[in-house]
Design a protein around this motif. Structure first.
Motif, short mmCIF file in Angstrom:
data_model
loop_
_atom_site.label_atom_id
_atom_site.label_comp_id
_atom_site.label_asym_id
_atom_site.label_seq_id
_atom_site.Cartn_x
_atom_site.Cartn_y
_atom_site.Cartn_z
N SER A 139 -127.62 -48.86 91.32
CA SER A 139 -127.41 -49.52 92.60
C SER A 139 -125.99 -50.07 92.62
O SER A 139 -125.46 -50.43 91.57
N ILE A 152 -123.68 -53.07 94.35
CA ILE A 152 -123.61 -54.29 95.17
C ILE A 152 -122.14 -54.55 95.47
O ILE A 152 -121.34 -54.71 94.54
N HIS A 208 -129.58 -47.23 95.86
CA HIS A 208 -129.32 -48.24 96.86
C HIS A 208 -127.85 -48.58 96.87
O HIS A 208 -127.22 -48.58 95.82
N GLU A 253 -131.82 -55.68 92.82
CA GLU A 253 -131.31 -54.37 92.39
C GLU A 253 -131.65 -54.08 90.92
O GLU A 253 -131.82 -52.93 90.55
N VAL A 306 -126.47 -51.45 87.47
CA VAL A 306 -126.07 -52.16 88.69
C VAL A 306 -124.56 -52.33 88.64
O VAL A 306 -124.02 -52.93 87.71
#
Lengths: 417, 417
Positions: free
Chosen positions: A7, A9, A41, A59, A66
Motif C-alpha cells: 500500500s 500512503i 491500495h 494499511e 507500506v
C-alpha cells in the motif's frame, strides 16, 4: 508462497486541496510491479496526526509493505517523522552519516547550519536509515509484526533516488515475491465495446491468474493482459500464447504489439529507415515538439519546429503567403499545406507535420468555431491534410491535436512503405 | 454546523500498476475546496469487488460525501455499476433519457448499437442519474445513512463535465458547508528552513482554524495560509490581516502575493506594458513555448519559438555563426546570445529567451557534462546570460531549465522597470 501486496500512503495537505498532482504513486506502483509486488491500495491523507496514524493501522492490515511518502521536511507542517517514532515505539537520535551529509550540503550551498537543520539528521532509533543522496531528508525503514514500512520524502527525484538505490535492492531479501507479466496491444479505429465483442470468447477462456483490461485514450484502445505466478518462464510462455491469440483477433486494427507511446511509435518508424522529421506548430504551441524531444536520442530523427503563434511569423519565417492568410485565414487547409512544405524545405527533412487551429476558449467565430483544427503531413512528394472539430477545453484540445497529428504522420509513413 | 468532509475513491487496476497518473483527484479536490468541502482521504483501489466494497464502507465512516471515479465502461473489467447496485440494494433498470442519449451518440458516429451498449443506459433504480453530455456512461448519485455517494466515469473530461454541470450546483442543497480561504505568497532565493525561522513567531501565533504550509518547488517556496470558518467575511478579513504580516516578513524574497505559475507571472509583466516575447529553444524542445501557450490569450504577448534541435537549424533559421558552433559549440554562452538576439529580430519582439544544454542521459562529455545549460535573455538593448549545472534525469532537467529560463526573464523584465 503468496502474492505480496503493498500500500502507498501519501501525506500532505497539498494533495488534498488539489494543489499538487500525485505522480509519485504511479511511479512507485510501476517499480513495485516490476519487482513482483502488487499494489492493493493507494491512500492520500492530510498533515493530521490521527489520520496518518489510522492510515498506518489500516494499511498494515491490507499489505505486507507500506510505503509512506511526504511530510519529512524541516518545517512545522511536516509531522511524519515524530509520528513514526511514536508509532514504532522509538526515540529520536542523531544519525551521524546523515548529519555529515546534511552539513556537507549546507556547506556547498554556503548556508549557515541552524538548529532546525540539525533536526533533519535525527531519526527514530528503531529504523534502518535509507540514505538520500539527493536531499537532506533520509528515508527510513521500519519492521513491525511482519510488515515492512518505508518512509520517503515527497520530492519526486529524492524519493526515486532512494527507491532505486536503497530500497529496491533489498526487496529480494525482504519478500518472497512472485512474477507479474504484462503484454499490451494497441488498436486504432475500433471502439471499446466492439473490441470487447470481438475478443469475448478469448476473454472468457482466460484462467483466473490472467486478467484482461481495456484502456481507451484518444481513439487508441489498449488491450492489456496481466498475469501473476511463481514460475517465471511458465508464466511468460502462457501469457505469450494467449497474447498471440488476441493479436490475431484484432489484427485489422493493430497499431503495435507493445505498450508504446504514439511519439515513440513514430520515432521507431523514422529510425527504421534513417528518416528525419520537423514540425510547424501554431495552435499546439510547441507541444508536439515537446512530446517528441522528451525522448532521449530524438535528435537523431527530429530537427526542430517553428512555432508561429503570430501570423507575422507564419509569413516571415515560414513563408506562408500573405494572400492565403488574407483570403482563407491561418486556420485553413491551404495554410497548413504551406506551413508543412515550407518548414520541410527550411529544415531539410524527409517529413514535416503542420497544425493550425483554434484551441479556445476565445478566438472562435461562426465560420471557424473553437475546436476547428487543420493539419498537414508533407514528404516523399505527397501531402495529406485532415480537418478536426474538437469540443474539449483548451488543454485537452491541444493534447488531442498533438496526438492526432502524430497519428496522421504514422499512417502517412506506413502508406509510403 | 460542522466542517463537511469528502473522500475520493478511484477505481481501476491501471492506477495500481502505475500506467496512469491520477489527475482527476487533484481537480476534484480543488473544486470541492472552492465549495467549502474539505478532503479527508483519497483512496485508489483495483477492479476487485471486495476491495471496492470495503473502501465504500471505510470512506462512508470518514466522510459525508464519497466521490467514486472509474470502472463505468462497457467491458467486463468495469465492475463498478453492478457493485453499486448491490451495495445500495437496488436493481438495474434502463434509464430512458440515458438510452436516448447513448443511441444518439452511436448514430452520430455511425456505429451499430449492440446489446453491450444497451447496458450503458442501465442504472440502479435507487440512484439519481447525473447526465453525461460528454460520453455514454452517466454519473449516479446515491444517499445512505446521511452520506452522499457520487459515481463518475474516470475519463477526465467526462468526469469534469458532470461535476461542473450536474453535481456542484447541488452542493448547497445537500450540505451546510463552511468556507475555505487560501492565500499564498511566492518567495525566491531563500530555503524552506530559513523561511520557517523567519516567520516562526507569526506561525506560532496562528489560531487553530488557520494553518500554514510550506510548498517548495524549483527554488520557489510557496507559503500558504488556509483558514476555515462559517462567517465568510470575518474569515476573509482575518486571513487577510495575517497574510499581510507574513508578506511584510518575507518582503525581500517576495515574488508574488498570489498563487500563480511562473509563466503567468511573466505574462502579467509583459501585458502591463504591452510587450512581446519570443523564444529559441534547443534542449527544452518546445517546452517553454508549450508552458506559455497553455494559457488562453497568450497570443497577445507571445509570438513563437524556433526549436533548433539540429545545428543546421541553428545556422539556417537562427543564423548562429558556423565558426561559433565549430569553436565553442552549441552549448555555450556565445551560441545562446546569438540565438536570443537573432530570434528577437526575426520575430520582432521586445524580449527573447534562448536556451541550449545537454539534458541526458547521453550526449555529455568531460568538458560539457550532462546537465550543462546556457541561457540568455535579450531585449531593451541588453542581454544577460546564465549557466546552470543540473543533475536530475532528462524530464526534470527539461522542466528545471524551462522554469529557470522564465525566472531569468522575470528578473530581467523587473530590472528594466
Amino acid at each position: 508462497m503468496e502474492k505480496v501486496f503493498a500500500s502507498i500512503i501519501t501525506i500532505g495537505d497539498e494533495l488534498l486541496i488539489g494543489q499538487v498532482v500525485d505522480t509519485n504513486s504511479a511511479w512507485i506502483a510501476q517499480e513495485l510491479n516490476k519487482n513482483g509486488i502488487s499494489l492493493k491500495h493507494r491512500v492520500a491523507v492530510g498533515d493530521v496526526r490521527d489520520d496518518i496514524w489510522q492510515a498506518l493501522d489500516e494499511e498494515s492490515r491490507a499489505a505486507s509493505l507500506v510505503i509512506i511518502t511526504g511530510g519529512l521536511g524541516p518545517t512545522a507542517d511536516d509531522i511524519t517523522k515524530p509520528l513514526l517514532c511514536d508509532y514504532f515505539g522509538g526515540r529520536m537520535v542523531v544519525d551521524q552519516p546523515t548529519l555529515d551529509h546534511v552539513q556537507k550540503i549546507f556547506a556547498r550551498l554556503n548556508r549557515p547550519f541552524t538548529e532546525r537543520n540539525m533536526k533533519q539528521a535525527e531519526v527514530p532509533d528503531v529504523c534502518t536509515v535509507l540514505k538520500n543522496e539527493r536531499g537532506t531528508a533520509p528515508g527510513m525503514m521500519f519492521r513491525k509484526d511482519g510488515v515492512v514500512y518505508v518512509s520517503l520524502p515527497g520530492v519526486p527525484h529524492e524519493m526515486k533516488w532512494i527507491m532505486e538505490n536503497q530500497f529496491i535492492p533489498l526487496i529480494p531479501q525482504l519478500f518472497d515475491t512472485g512474477f507479474i507479466e504484462h503484454r499490451t496491444l494497441l488498436t486504432y479505429g475500433i471502439g471499446e465495446s466492439f473490441l470487447a465483442d470481438r475478443v469475448q470468447e478469448l476473454e472468457e477462456a482466460l484462467p483466473p491468474h490472467i486478467k484482461l483490461a481495456y484502456l481507451p485514450n484518444y481513439g487508441i484502445v489498449r488491450l492489456r493482459l496481466t498475469g501473476f505466478g511463481f514460475d517465471k518462464n511458465g508464466l511468460k510462455k502462457e501469457i505469450e500464447e494467449r497474447f498471440q491469440l488476441f493479436k490475431e483477433k484484432v489484427k485489422e486494427f493493430l497499431v503495435a504489439d507493445e505498450d508504446i507511446t504514439m511519439e515513440l511509435l513514430v520515432a521507431k518508424l523514422l529510425q527504421e529507415k534513417n528518416e528525419t522529421l520537423c514540425t510547424a506548430e501554431s495552435c499546439t504551441g510547441g507541444n508536439i515538439a515537446r512530446m517528441i524531444t522528451a525522448n532521449a536520442g530524438s535528435s537523431a530523427y527530429y530537427k526542430g519546429t517553428v512555432v508561429s503563434y503570430d501570423n507575422e511569423v507564419k509569413q516571415n519565417v515560414l513563408g506562408v503567403k500573405e494572400e492565403t492568410l488574407a483570403s482563407v485565414g491561418a486556420v485553413s487547409e491551404e495554410t497548413v499545406i504551406q506551413m508543412a512544405e515550407s518548414v520541410r524545405k527550411i529544415m531539410n527533412t524527409d517529413y514535416a507535420v503542420a497544425v493550425s487551429g483554434i484551441m479556445g476558449p476565445g478566438g472562435g467565430s461562426a465560420e471557424k468555431p473553437v475546436g476547428l483544427v487543420w493539419m498537414a503531413v508533407a514528404g516523399k512528394g505527397r501531402v495529406v491534410t485532415r480537418e478536426f472539430r474538437l469540443s474539449y477545453n483548451r488543454a485537452r484540445n491541444i493534447e488531442m491535436t498533438s496526438y492526432h497529428a502524430l497519428n496522421l504522420l504514422r499512417i502517412f509513413i506506413n502508406e509510403n512503405r
